[in-house]
Design a protein around this motif. Structure first.
Motif, PDB file in Angstrom:
ATOM      1  N   PRO B   6       0.831  -1.201   0.000  1.00 21.46           N
ATOM      2  CA  PRO B   6       0.000   0.000   0.000  1.00 21.46           C
ATOM      3  C   PRO B   6       0.875   1.264   0.000  1.00 21.46           C
ATOM      4  CG  PRO B   6      -0.778  -1.572   1.654  1.00 21.46           C
ATOM      5  CD  PRO B   6       0.533  -2.092   1.136  1.00 21.46           C
ATOM      6  N   TRP B   8       2.688   4.039   1.160  1.00 24.11           N
ATOM      7  CA  TRP B   8       3.153   4.088   2.551  1.00 24.11           C
ATOM      8  C   TRP B   8       2.536   5.193   3.388  1.00 24.11           C
ATOM      9  CZ3 TRP B   8       9.001   3.762   1.009  1.00 24.11           C
ATOM     10  CH2 TRP B   8       9.266   2.468   0.551  1.00 24.11           C
ATOM     11  N   GLN B  11      -1.229   4.840   3.871  1.00 22.91           N
ATOM     12  CA  GLN B  11      -1.537   3.745   4.787  1.00 22.91           C
ATOM     13  C   GLN B  11      -1.194   4.143   6.229  1.00 22.91           C
ATOM     14  OE1 GLN B  11      -3.154   1.026   4.437  1.00 22.91           O
ATOM     15  NE2 GLN B  11      -2.175  -0.785   5.280  1.00 22.91           N
ATOM     16  N   ARG B  12      -0.051   4.789   6.397  1.00 22.04           N
ATOM     17  CA  ARG B  12       0.362   5.186   7.743  1.00 22.04           C
ATOM     18  C   ARG B  12      -0.595   6.224   8.317  1.00 22.04           C
ATOM     19  NH1 ARG B  12       1.584   2.840  11.615  1.00 22.04           N
ATOM     20  NH2 ARG B  12       3.271   1.731  10.539  1.00 22.04           N
ATOM     21  N   PHE B  14      -3.612   6.522   7.554  1.00 21.44           N
ATOM     22  CA  PHE B  14      -4.880   5.820   7.816  1.00 21.44           C
ATOM     23  C   PHE B  14      -4.778   4.997   9.102  1.00 21.44           C
ATOM     24  CE2 PHE B  14      -6.964   1.578   6.958  1.00 21.44           C
ATOM     25  CZ  PHE B  14      -8.226   1.963   7.392  1.00 21.44           C
ATOM     26  N   LEU B  15      -3.652   4.308   9.285  1.00 20.65           N
ATOM     27  CA  LEU B  15      -3.542   3.401  10.435  1.00 20.65           C
ATOM     28  C   LEU B  15      -3.353   4.154  11.749  1.00 20.65           C
ATOM     29  CD1 LEU B  15      -1.317   0.505   8.997  1.00 20.65           C
ATOM     30  CD2 LEU B  15      -3.805   0.580   9.268  1.00 20.65           C
ATOM     31  N   THR B  16      -2.454   5.132  11.753  1.00 22.95           N
ATOM     32  CA  THR B  16      -2.147   5.832  13.011  1.00 22.95           C
ATOM     33  C   THR B  16      -2.080   7.338  12.754  1.00 22.95           C
ATOM     34  OG1 THR B  16       0.228   5.493  12.607  1.00 22.95           O
ATOM     35  CG2 THR B  16      -0.867   3.881  13.989  1.00 22.95           C
ATOM     36  N   PRO B  17      -3.237   7.925  12.423  1.00 22.33           N
ATOM     37  CA  PRO B  17      -3.249   9.335  11.999  1.00 22.33           C
ATOM     38  C   PRO B  17      -2.716  10.302  13.052  1.00 22.33           C
ATOM     39  CG  PRO B  17      -5.491   8.523  12.418  1.00 22.33           C
ATOM     40  CD  PRO B  17      -4.585   7.335  12.403  1.00 22.33           C
ATOM     41  N   GLU B  18      -2.949   9.990  14.327  1.00 21.45           N
ATOM     42  CA  GLU B  18      -2.633  10.966  15.374  1.00 21.45           C
ATOM     43  C   GLU B  18      -1.230  10.827  15.961  1.00 21.45           C
ATOM     44  OE1 GLU B  18      -4.453  13.453  15.643  1.00 21.45           O
ATOM     45  OE2 GLU B  18      -5.923  12.556  14.272  1.00 21.45           O
ATOM     46  N   ARG B  19      -0.494   9.811  15.535  1.00 21.17           N
ATOM     47  CA  ARG B  19       0.869   9.689  16.067  1.00 21.17           C
ATOM     48  C   ARG B  19       1.760  10.790  15.509  1.00 21.17           C
ATOM     49  NH1 ARG B  19       2.929   3.436  15.750  1.00 21.17           N
ATOM     50  NH2 ARG B  19       1.104   2.456  16.684  1.00 21.17           N
ATOM     51  N   VAL B 207       7.792   6.370   8.282  1.00 27.25           N
ATOM     52  CA  VAL B 207       6.468   6.107   7.705  1.00 27.25           C
ATOM     53  C   VAL B 207       6.121   4.621   7.802  1.00 27.25           C
ATOM     54  CG1 VAL B 207       5.146   6.164   5.566  1.00 27.25           C
ATOM     55  CG2 VAL B 207       6.541   8.111   6.227  1.00 27.25           C
ATOM     56  N   ILE B 208       7.099   3.769   7.543  1.00 27.50           N
ATOM     57  CA  ILE B 208       6.836   2.328   7.573  1.00 27.50           C
ATOM     58  C   ILE B 208       6.612   1.852   9.018  1.00 27.50           C
ATOM     59  CG2 ILE B 208       7.874   0.057   7.092  1.00 27.50           C
ATOM     60  CD1 ILE B 208       9.235   1.430   4.630  1.00 27.50           C
ATOM     61  N   TYR B 209       7.348   2.415   9.957  1.00 24.46           N
ATOM     62  CA  TYR B 209       7.233   1.986  11.359  1.00 24.46           C
ATOM     63  C   TYR B 209       6.078   2.675  12.096  1.00 24.46           C
ATOM     64  CZ  TYR B 209      12.230   0.535  11.017  1.00 24.46           C
ATOM     65  OH  TYR B 209      13.430  -0.020  10.668  1.00 24.46           O
TER      66      TYR B 209
END
Lengths: 483, 483
Positions: B6, B8, B11-12, B14-19, B207-209
C-alpha cells in the motif's frame, strides 16, 4: 524483484546463536541448538527418502519434536501438510491423498491412528528421528515456494488445502511486527495447536524476529495465569473461550512485561472485553484466517479501548474492503503479501475466491467512518429470518452478557413461518430458566434476533483451536427433535 | 510474488493518523498532517507539469519542506534525484543531465545556485508550492519502481546514479527493525542530510514503522547532547567525527530512553568506541552505502562491547561474503533485497558490480571465525607500499589514539622507492611535533604502515555527511610540493 531470503533458521542461528529460541516444560533451547536439531532431523528424513518438492503429512502434538520436524522440513524444502489430530481416519486419509503426500510423520502417541490409515505413503515415527550425520542445507528460501499446507475446516463441501508460501509467512511476521512492535526480550506463549496457523505462525515469527517461544502441550488457564503473572511471556495468542477461562481464574494482575493478549478466532463478546479493560489486560483484537497466514487486521494499541469490539485496521502491508456501499455490511475482501496463492488443486474454488488480487473471505463485516473493521459473522453461519439478517455472534454476545451464562452458541434452524429462526445453546454456571434468558435477550435485541429455542449443554462443541462447531449444534437440534 | 505494498504515507496516515511523524524546531506534525501536506504539494507539482515516471532533481536543506516534497514526489510516482548542496554548478548540471531531469525543485536558499545552472529543465522553488486542491494519489507503490536516485561520490571517474527502488527502502527498513527492534515511542534524530541515504532512510523508516523523526537543519553537538539527555530521541545516526564531537562536549549521561547510537560512515577508531563504552552509550557499529539503501551489516546489541570495532553481521534479509580465502582479507560482497538494482545508464559499471546477484562493494574487509565483519578500508583508498597493503583507516585510528590528535586523514602519495607511501594530515588540540607522532606510530604499527609525511591542518576536508575527502588531501600534498 526479491525472490529469496536467507534460510531463516540458519541465518537466525548465525546472527544470534545464544538467544533462547524455545522454552518447554522447564527446558530451554537456543537458536544454535534448535538449528543443530533441525539439521540432524533433516538428515534423518533425507535418509528416509524425503526430498525437495515432496509433500508430507505431519501429525504432531505441541512438543519440541514438532518444532524440530517443522524446521527440518523447511531445511529440506519439503512442504508440510499440517494435520489436525482430532480428525477421523477417513478425514486424515482424505487430506493425505489430496496432497499426494509422500509420507506421514507422526508423534508416537498417534501410532494407532496412523496404523489405521489405509494409504500408500511412508509412515515415519518422530521417535525414530535423529541422525548424527551432517546435512547440507539450502542457503536461501525462495519466497514463492510452498512452506506449509493447512486444510480449512470448510462448513460445506470437502476441506480445501490452503497453500502458504515462505513469502506469506515472512510478510505475516514483518507485518505483525510493524503493528505490535518488536523487542529483543519478547517471548510468545504458544498454547494453540502448531497444526493451526495460529500456532505455526508463532514459530515463524520467533525465527524471523530472534525472540523466543514458550510452548505448551495444551491450554491450562491456571498454568498460563501463573506464567503471565511471573513475567514468563510478553505476548500470547488466544480465542475468546480461552480468554474467558483465564479471566475467570485470574487473581491479581499480570506482570508489567506482559504486553499483548492477541485475541483472534472470531468476534469477542463485549462484556469479556470490558472485563479485560477493567483488569488492565492489553487485549488486541484481531481478524485472520488460514488463508492470510494468521492476522491480517489487528486493532492498534492506541484504539484498544476506544474501539472495543472492532478487529481494527489492516496490517501495514495489507488492504481491506467491503463488497457493499460505504459503511454498510457486506463480504470482507482482503489483499496482501500474506494472502495464500490459492487452494491446492482447486481451480474452480480459486477462481471464485480471488478477484483482481483480492481474496473473498466469505465473512461479513463493515468498516466504520474511521476505517475500523467490525466483523459480524462468517457468511456461512448467517441466519436469514423473515428476510432479516441475524448474525449468531451478536446473539451470542447478548447471551454471554448474562451473569449465569458462561458459553453460548447460536445457529439457524428451519422454520415454516420465517424460513429460519435462531436456536441458542448455552452453558450455565448457575440455574437459569429459558424464560429468563428470553426476556433478557428481548431487552437487548430486536425481536427477530431473539432465539426461538434455548438448550442447555455441559459444554459446547469446539474444535482444537476452540472455534465453535455450529454444524454440530444443528445436529444436536435435529437429535432433540427440533426442540 | 508480491509486487506492491500500500502507498506508505497514505496507509500510515490511515492506520495511526494521530501519532507524531515529524518534530522540527519546536513544532510537531502528525502522520495525518504530513499526508495532507504531501497531497497538497503533489497537487501543486502536478499542476507544474510533473507526472509519473519523471525524474526531478531535489536541492534541499533539512527542513519540513524537504520532507513534504520527498513524500509528494512518492505520491506522484516521480523519482527524486537527491542533489548534494555542496556540489559546484558543473557537478549539479552533470547529474541533472545524466538523469534527464524534468525539473529541479529547490529550497529558496539555493536560488542563486539554481539560476547559475545552464540546462533545460523547469526550476521550481519550494516556496511556491502549496495547493488547496485535491489530488488523487496512488493506492499502491510498486516495489520495483525507482523511488530515489543518489549519486555516489566516486573517487575516480564520473559519479554514478544509484537507483533505489521502493522495495530497497522497504526491505532496508524492515531488516533494520528486525535487528534494532521497534517500539511505538521510538524517535529517530536526523542531523544528517536528507539528500544522503543516511537521512532519506530515516524518513522512510518513520512512515513504515509509524514512529517519529526529529529533524535538524544541521549537526550541533551541544544541541544534540541536550536533546539526548532530555529523552527527545531514542535513536540517532552518526559518523565517527560527529560522535567524537558529542563525546567531547558531553557532561553526564544520556536519558535511559536513548537506546541506539547508530555509527556508520566507515571504520571507527577503537579509542572512541572505548570512550563510549565507558559512558554507557549504546553504540551500534554499522556498515552500509548508498547502494544498499543504508545499513546492511550492523553489530547486534549483545556484541556491541565484546566485538568492539566490528561492523557486525548482515541484517536478517541480507548476506555477506569476502572474495578471498576464509578469514583472510578481500573485497566485501553483499546480497539482499535492499541492494540497488543498478546504476542509472551504466551498463558496463553494472556488469562489473554484480556477479550472480552479489554486489561488489569495492571495500576491503575480513570475517572472523564467528562471522563478524571487520571493514578495513575502501579499496580505492588502499595504499600499496613496497608490495605491502596499507589501510589508511588503520593508520588514522593509531594517530587518533594520541591525546593531542583530534582528527586524522591518511592517503597514499607517490614515492620513487616504494611506489607509494602514507602521508598523514592531522588536526591537533595541543602542540605536538611530527617526530613525536612518528615515534608514537612506530610503537603501534609495522614500519611500512607509518606515515612518511606529517601535516597539520585546521580542519580536514569532509563532505556533507562528514566523510573524509581523501582526494583533497592528495591535492593538498601536491600543493605543498610533496612535503
Amino acid at each position: 524483484m526479491t525472490k529469496s531470503v536467507p534460510n531463516w533458521l540458519k541465518q537466525r542461528a548465525f546472527l544470534t546463536p545464544e538467544r533462547p529460541a524455545l522454552h518447554f516444560e522447564g527446558n530451554v533451547w537456543t537458536f544454535s541448538e534448535l538449528y543443530e536439531k533441525a539439521l540432524r532431523w533433516a538428515s534423518a528424513l533425507e535418509k528416509q527418502g524425503l526430498k525437495e518438492g515432496d509433500r508430507v503429512g505431519l501429525l504432531v502434538q505441541n512438543t519440541p519434536n514438532a518444532v524440530y520436524v517443522i524446521h527440518a522440513l523447511q531445511q529440506l524444502g519439503v512442504s508440510a501438510v499440517l494435520l489436525n489430530s482430532r480428525l477421523t481416519a477417513n478425514e486424515l486419509l482424505w487430506q493425505l491423498e489430496d496432497t499426494a503426500a509422500a509420507a506421514v510423520l507422526y508423534d508416537p502417541v498417534y501410532q494407532k491412528a496412523v496404523e489405521e490409515l489405509n494409504g500408500h505413503f511412508f509412515r515415519i515415527s518422530l521417535a525414530s528421528l535423529s541422525s548424527p550425520e551432517g546435512f547440507s542445507c539450502r542457503e536461501e528460501f525462495l519466497l514463492d515456494d510452498i512452506c506449509s499446507i493447512m486444510y480449512t475446516s470448510g462448513t460445506t463441501g470437502n476441506p480445501k488445502g490452503v497453500q502458504q508460501t515462505y513469502g506469506n509467512h515472512w510478510w505475516s511476521a514483518t507485518g505483525s511486527a510493524l503493528n505490535l512492535g518488536l523487542q529483543e526480550k519478547d517471548c510468545w506463549l504458544c498454547t494453540v495447536p502448531l497444526f493451526h496457523i495460529s500456532g505455526y505462525s508463532i514459530l515463524m515469527r520467533s525465527v524471523i524476529y530472534g525472540t523466543s517461544v514458550r510452548l505448551y502441550k495444551r491450554f491450562d488457564e491456571k498454568e498460563i495465569n501463573k506464567a503471565l503473572k511471573r513475567g514468563d511471556g510478553t505476548i500470547i495468542s488466544v480465542v475468546s473461550a480461552m480468554l474467558s477461562r483465564l479471566l475467570a481464574s485470574l487473581e491479581g494482575k499480570y506482570h508489567p512485561h506482559f504486553r499483548c493478549m492477541l485475541l483472534g478466532g472470531g468476534p469477542a463478546p463485549k462484556p469479556l472485553l470490558e472485563a479485560c479493560a477493567e483488569k488492565q489486560i492489553p487485549v488486541f483484537q484481531t481478524y485472520g484466517m488460514t488463508e492470510t497466514a494468521s492476522q491480517i487486521v489487528t486493532l492498534p494499541p492506541e484504539y484498544s479501548l476506544t474501539k472495543l469490539g472492532s478487529a481494527g485496521k489492516p496490517l501495514f502491508p495489507c488492504q481491506l474492503k467491503i463488497d457493499a456501499e460505504p459503511h454498510s455490511e457486506g463480504e470482507i475482501l482482503v489483499k496482501g503479501p500474506n494472502v495464500t496463492i490459492g487452494y491446492l488443486h482447486r481451480e474452480k474454488a480459486n477462481r471464485t475466491a480471488f478477484t483482481n488480487g483480492w481474496f473473498r473471505t466469505g465473512d461479513i463485516g463493515y468498516v466504520d467512518e474511521e476505517g475500523f473493521l467490525f466483523v459480524l459473522d462468517r457468511r456461512s453461519d448467517l441466519i436469514i429470518s423473515g428476510g432479516e439478517n441475524v448474525y449468531p455472534a451478536e446473539v451470542e454476545a447478548a447471551l454471554l452478557s448474562h451473569p449465569a451464562v458462561s458459553d453460548a452458541g447460536v445457529v439457524g434452524v428451519a422454520d415454516e413461518k420465517w424460513g429460519q429462526v435462531p436456536a441458542a445453546f448455552v452453558v450455565v454456571n448457575k440455574p437459569v430458566g429459558a424464560a429468563v434468558l428470553r426476556q433478557f435477550c428481548e431487552e437487548r435485541l430486536a425481536k427477530y434476533k431473539c432465539p426461538y429455542y434455548f438448550f442447555q449443554l455441559d459444554e459446547l462443541p469446539r474444535n482444537a483451536s476452540k472455534k465453535l462447531l455450529r454444524r454440530e449444534l444443528k445436529n444436536e437440534f435435529e437429535k432433540r427433535g427440533g426442540g
